[in-house]
Design a protein around this motif. Sequence first.
Motif, PDB file in Angstrom:
ATOM      1  N   LEU A 408       0.826  -1.203   0.000  1.00 41.36           N
ATOM      2  CA  LEU A 408       0.000   0.000   0.000  1.00 41.36           C
ATOM      3  C   LEU A 408       0.861   1.254   0.000  1.00 41.36           C
ATOM      4  CD1 LEU A 408      -2.707  -1.136   2.582  1.00 41.36           C
ATOM      5  CD2 LEU A 408      -3.055  -0.810   0.129  1.00 41.36           C
ATOM      6  N   ALA A 412       1.039   4.217  -2.931  1.00 43.81           N
ATOM      7  CA  ALA A 412       0.844   5.645  -2.678  1.00 43.81           C
ATOM      8  C   ALA A 412       2.050   6.453  -3.144  1.00 43.81           C
ATOM      9  CB  ALA A 412       0.585   5.868  -1.190  1.00 43.81           C
ATOM     10  N   VAL A 418      -4.560   5.904  -2.741  1.00 43.17           N
ATOM     11  CA  VAL A 418      -4.649   4.784  -1.807  1.00 43.17           C
ATOM     12  C   VAL A 418      -5.420   5.229  -0.567  1.00 43.17           C
ATOM     13  CG1 VAL A 418      -3.385   3.106  -0.414  1.00 43.17           C
ATOM     14  CG2 VAL A 418      -2.484   3.814  -2.639  1.00 43.17           C
ATOM     15  N   LEU A 440       1.408   4.517   7.181  1.00 49.09           N
ATOM     16  CA  LEU A 440       0.706   4.665   5.909  1.00 49.09           C
ATOM     17  C   LEU A 440       0.514   6.140   5.547  1.00 49.09           C
ATOM     18  CD1 LEU A 440      -1.936   1.831   6.362  1.00 49.09           C
ATOM     19  CD2 LEU A 440      -0.104   1.879   4.642  1.00 49.09           C
ATOM     20  N   CYS A 445      -0.663   7.632   1.970  1.00 45.90           N
ATOM     21  CA  CYS A 445      -1.994   7.027   1.927  1.00 45.90           C
ATOM     22  C   CYS A 445      -2.992   7.928   2.654  1.00 45.90           C
ATOM     23  CB  CYS A 445      -1.988   5.651   2.592  1.00 45.90           C
ATOM     24  SG  CYS A 445      -0.895   4.449   1.820  1.00 45.90           S
TER      25      CYS A 445
END
Length: 712
Positions: A408, A412, A418, A440, A445
């Motif tokens: 993930l 991004a 994302v 994240l 993200c």
Amino acid sequence: MGKKDRFPSLAIRTGGSIVTSAKKYINRDLSWLEFNRRVLEEAEDPETPLLERFQFLSIVQSNLDEFMSVRVAGLQAQSKAGYTKTDFTGYTPQGLITRLVKKTARMVREQYRTYRELLRLLAKEGVSLTTFAELNVEQQTALTTYFKEIIYPVLTPMAVDQSRPFPLLHSKELYLAVVLKQEDDSSDDDEDKTFCAIVQVPSILARTVIVPGRKNSRKLSYLLLEDLIKEHIGLLFSGYKTEAVHAFRITRNSDLTPNEEGAEDLLQEIEKELRRRRRGLPVRLEVEKGIHQDALELLQDELEMEHEGFDEIEGPLDLGFLSKFVGGLPNYEHLRYPKHEPVYPEEFDEAEDMLSVLREKDVLVYHPYESFEVVDDFILEAAADPNVLAIKMTLYRVSVNSVLIQGLARAAESGKQVTVVVEIKARFDEARNIAWARQLEKAGCHVVFGLVGLKTHAKITLVVRKEADTLRRYVHVGTGNYNENTARLYTDAGLFTSHPDIGADATALFNEMTGYSTPHLWSAFAVAPVGLKPKLFELIDREIGHALAGRPASIIAKMNSLSNQSMIDKLYEASQAGVKIQLIVRGVCCLRPGVPGLSDNIRVISIVDRYLEHARILAIGGGGEQEVYISSADWMTRNLSRRVELMCPVYDPALRHMLMNLLEMNLRDNVKARELSSTGSYEKVKNEEAPLRSQFLAGDIPLWKSIGATVR
């Protein structure tokens, strides 16, 4: 016949007697204890490999710890607040606590009897837990050196007196209560005066210490860490003599109650609650058998523990250490389950990329027989694909070194949109999920913490890809967490699809979770907390209609727990109408099957085996083609009304057939299945059929190799 006539709300008459409302149900917490007993039975079963029996014994301990820190803690809070109303099973909080304490005490005694028996069997295999006194001089000298060099510098003695208040004791940590007297005290007045101190057994060190081997011996001996500390405890208290030293352990209330609506920052609110958890009220005090009375009185006074929260244990406290202990033993594979490596799903094995497969057909995977790497690859391929525009995903419990998190973040960083819905209220994983959320966000993200007042428990991933002049959506829906580690231990189903209805519903679901969106008219999904329960009732009512019209009607449902009263009542109604209902409920089941006139047509089994049965699957429809669904939700009140949950249909006939075979094999299990009786007890299924162990067919052939064949 009207609905009210078919199912009176408070009582029904069966054979001249009345079944009252309370007797129609099994209490949730008592049912949970029955589940933990089934786990204990696996530890007691001589057919279970010896080291796996130790593992089950460790699971019994960890299960009981969580039960005490959450369920019993909640009951104690209600009781202290003066709450005396009965629940729908007829128990007041205090009445239930009294019953639970008695049943738990019996279980703990049985747990330690099993522990002592397993130690005897392990000693025959050349591995023993010994005492310091049983060692020879050379071994004692070596361990004393180990204590002085490795253990002693880590220990912190904490005296308890007027100038040094009682310390904050951490939940589920092991401590030693030390009772001392001054060596040079000759005063008659102070002859019996004792002093108390507390020493924490450092959890950073291994709970078992290997003993140097004797010459020409292949046997392995270990000493418990607390026993080695006890033997040298005098080194920590110069000028005092040790009267007694015994282990103890407390369990605190660990349930979080964040003020979500009043919080300006939910992340900070959860972190504040985590700090508060350390000071949660004590729920249970475990002490070593024979503990000095002065130490016991000190602990009970300072912790304000009532008699019901006190357990005297004959053996080492916290058998959770057994998992790491037996897991680290070398060269004992013959005492474990045979190794079975998950296979990569054949549908994707030869394909150049996964999405090209999904453009042609849906794919169902079943863990742990099939590898969780396929889910990792789904994310990694999407992250690397230049035509993928967006990835959206829910995360509830994630493993420590998650490949998904890396994928993930990589997506991004490459410019893709994302979005990750992280549930930071996942019990006991809050701190880890907060760390993932920050990682994240740092990668770019868009992280969302779900909806106020609701936990996001749905397991879904959406990949949006540009193809020619259109966009295509690819979806993964699962019954279990996106966790590589538990996917090797839990049975869970996962569906990969590019079905347009599922893709459209997935988009709408993420829009509801991340933004302001009016409730969606679902084409495929049923979504809690609003739509799942009505959808289930609609399906059950359809089967009731079939049964009343004289047509075949059936419900087969597999889940972890069944405790919602209105759902149970609906199943009773269906049973009374003549619907054949078969339930595979691993854990809590508040429904009472086999009661004449109430639940004659309901059968409930539970399977406890090598893998934790975790999949939620529903097959419904006796009047025609069966509909099959997979879901993240158990049939509990919290899942149906306080969480974002998802139930997804399986459209492909071949995949529906596969899941039906799986359910049929569960129902035919007569090796590890136990059937629930109307009394609330479980008995192993016994019949004249050939032995069938649904997790492993034909000896040790894993289930995934057989689910393509029809089971009759």
